[in-house]
Design an enzyme around this catalytic site. Sequence first.
Site, PDB file in Angstrom:
ATOM      1  N   ASP A 197      -7.158  -4.683  -4.094  1.00  0.00           N
ATOM      2  CA  ASP A 197      -6.838  -3.311  -3.701  1.00  0.00           C
ATOM      3  C   ASP A 197      -5.587  -2.793  -4.398  1.00  0.00           C
ATOM      4  OD1 ASP A 197      -7.847  -5.196  -1.854  1.00  0.00           O
ATOM      5  OD2 ASP A 197      -7.737  -3.786  -0.216  1.00  0.00           O
ATOM      6  N   ASP A 199       0.795  -1.226   0.000  1.00  0.00           N
ATOM      7  CA  ASP A 199       0.000   0.000   0.000  1.00  0.00           C
ATOM      8  C   ASP A 199       0.831   1.282   0.000  1.00  0.00           C
ATOM      9  OD1 ASP A 199      -2.556  -0.928  -0.362  1.00  0.00           O
ATOM     10  OD2 ASP A 199      -2.907  -1.300   1.763  1.00  0.00           O
TER      11      ASP A 199
HETATM   12  N1  GLY Z   1      -6.935  -1.551   1.095  1.00  0.00           N
HETATM   13  C1  GLY Z   1      -7.674  -2.031   2.203  1.00  0.00           C
HETATM   14  C2  GLY Z   1      -9.102  -1.663   2.194  1.00  0.00           C
HETATM   15  O1  GLY Z   1      -9.690  -1.351   1.198  1.00  0.00           O
HETATM   16  O2  GLY Z   1      -9.674  -1.710   3.266  1.00  0.00           O
END
Ligand code: GLY
Length: 377
Positions: A157, A100
């Site tokens: 994600d 992320d």
């Molecule tokens: N990237 C983690 C979420 O969408 O909660």
Amino acid sequence: MFLYDEATKRQKAEEIFRKIAAKLYAECERNKGIIPYIPQNGRYEDMGAKSINWWTNGFWNGILWQMYAATKESLYFDMARETEERLDEALANEKMLDHDVGFMWLHASVADYRLTGDETAKGRALKAAEHLASRYRPGGKFILAWNNNDPGIMIIDCLMNLPLLFWAANETGKEEYKEIALGHLETAMRYVVRPDGSCNHIVLVDPETGEFRDNPAGQGYESGSAWSRGQAWAVYGFALAYRYTKDVRYLDKAKTVAHYFLANIALNDYVSLLDFRAPAEPVYLDTTACACAACGLLEIALFVPELEKALYEQSAIRIITAMDGKYCDYDTKTDGILQYGSARYDRASDREVPIIYGDYFYLEAILRLKDQYMEMW
Ligand code: GLY
């Protein structure tokens, strides 16, 4: 058929922006130095103090840079720089980082660099891109998610992190960053998106051969269900992949997953359930999925032929209208604008609450309608 015309669309966006701007200014004045996540009893706490590497810690920066670009208020600039510098603690420690880094440093530092040309910001963003690239598993052709010991875990994600690699490839001329993003996209198209346009959240693959192993449950209801924010990540993520590559397969995929999303929210007055394949009761909403999908739909609308635009743009406006009408708190005395966001199905404390990324995507969608969106991805 009712369609919003250009003048009504702009007027609506201006009205909403005024309410958002008043609230954000008040939030900034009372929240100097902190990194917000989910307010508790109407007040933000400092997520940075609790967990400086938390994946959402860039979204406040994204809000601040968007507001600075739109208004040139120095308060937003000063707070954006301060937050960006705080994130250095995470960037300095490779063990704190995961896939992320795109969410974090696209908002913190790529945005800074795009706006100001600051070389320190550029250096931070390139370091984050290098980390993201280091997570690529060339045998399986995917970017490793999280740090949870499964060597073959990939998640939907991560599509939203890929713009960091496309940006870094353009900045440095290093084609391998782009190749990594393309490899991950191919595997996501194969295993993450299902033939009916719904998506898996998590997929396990063999890291050496790329063979499919499993699709365990993630943040939605169960394995095989349709977690709405994951669906929204796919809408926007594939649309962004098209922006950078002009490969029409990605635009088609964005449209396919968007159609599944739109068919489902049409059943619920344009507000998203937390999961489209969960039992009818209890009803849990996730407005963050709507806000993110609205941005993705507006991105798709930029690239489709004229006669297709209305489906995507008008749907985005309906989503925004629904959120503005029933799901926003514009009271300047409390923190958090978009209510009824949900981080995951299985945790009551994180369901139907304001979450910082909901506010970021809501702001981005409004700025897009006003033609004042600053490129963030
Ligand atoms: N990237 C983690 C979420 O969408 O909660």
